[in-house]
Write a protein that holds these residues in place. Structure first.
Motif: not given
Length: 292
Positions: A187-198
């Motif tokens: 949950a939260g915006d930060e994981p979605a923002l880093k999804s490309a790096e992941a």
């Protein structure tokens, strides 16, 4: 987050017959031999002699005992027959009930979000729209497919405040099959923002047996790390009214919801890529792989 990894043992030794040891090798007198029949014959002869020599009152007692034995044997047989009959009726009732009873409910384990391979795109769009019908206020897992690829910074606004549970990354290259990577996001915006790096990290961890696949992986990783517009869809969780509102956004191509009893992590996800227009099929893989 849902998604979609694969010796033989020696043959077991021959098991012994569960009915017991083989009859061969048994010592003793064969069945039905005179030695086995003798006790019964002796008893019969003794009973006759004894009854003949007994006083009348004792003979009567012995005769009564014999009669009672016969009667008890008959009663025992009747009781056995009754018990067997009741058991047979009970077995039939249970069998009928087993065929008529509905199967027990189980958690949803075979649902999927996204079109099936070979499915007509228009049919999937119609089914996705129908999946949003309903008046319940429960939370539903849903797949949001975009009209165009988005960048990670665009995702929080595209979700309109709904919880993003997964991000689908795919680097589009003309006539080159690139991997589709689904990144589970807390949950939260930060994981979605880093999804490309992941997603880039997941690609880098793979090993490939041919040079073309290795080249495709290299380009995919580099473009994801550079922040390309490569997000094909997201998995969200929300109520049906909120999901219907999301489906009306101009940058959203489709929103498909699962039933409310679907279990997170137990359904498959296959995205509707922005480039799919007629039938969901793999893209051609006969084009040159770019250097970067």
């Amino acid at each position: 987050m849902p998604d979609d990894p694969r010796s033989s043992e020696p043959a077991p030794e021959t098991a012994s017959d569960d009915r017991g040891d083989s009859p061969t090798g048994h010592a003793g007198t064969p069945e039905g031999s005179p030695a086995e029949r003798a006790p019964a014959d002796d008893r019969a002869a003794t009973s006759a002699d004894e009854l003949g020599n007994m006083p009348p009152e004792q003979a009567g007692v012995a005769g009564s005992a014999g009669a009672e034995g016969d009667s008890g044997s008959g009663g025992f047989s009747l009781r056995n027959a009754a018990i067997i009959g009741i058991a047979a009726i009970g077995a039939v009732i249970l069998l009928v009930a087993a065929f008529r009873a509905p199967p027990p409910a189980s958690a949803v384990a075979t649902d999927r979000l996204g079109p099936a391979p070979g499915e007509q795109v228009q049919r999937y769009l119609d089914e996705a729209r129908t999946s949003l019908d309903g008046v319940d206020g429960d939370q539903h897992w849903a797949l949001v497919s975009f009209t165009e690829y988005l960048t990670p910074p665009q995702l929080p606004a595209a979700a309109e405040g709904l919880r993003i549970a997964g991000v689908i990354q795919h680097v589009p290259i003309e006539r080159v099959q690139t991997p589709v990577i689904t990144v589970a996001t807390p949950a939260g915006d930060e994981p979605a923002l880093k999804s490309a790096e992941a997603a880039a990290g997941l690609v880098a961890a793979q090993q490939f047996r041919d040079q073309r696949s290795a080249d495709i992986a290299r380009v995919t990783e580099n473009r994801l790390r550079a922040g390309c517009a490569c997000t094909a869809g997201i998995v969200v969780r929300g109520t049906l009214p909120r999901l219907r509102d999301l489906a009306n956004r101009p940058d959203v191509r489709a929103v498909q919801a699962l039933p409310a009893d679907a279990v997170g992590g137990r359904f498959a996800v296959s995205p509707l890529l922005p480039g799919s227009s007629d039938t969901v099929t793999p893209s051609p893989d006969d084009g040159p792989v770019p250097a970067e």
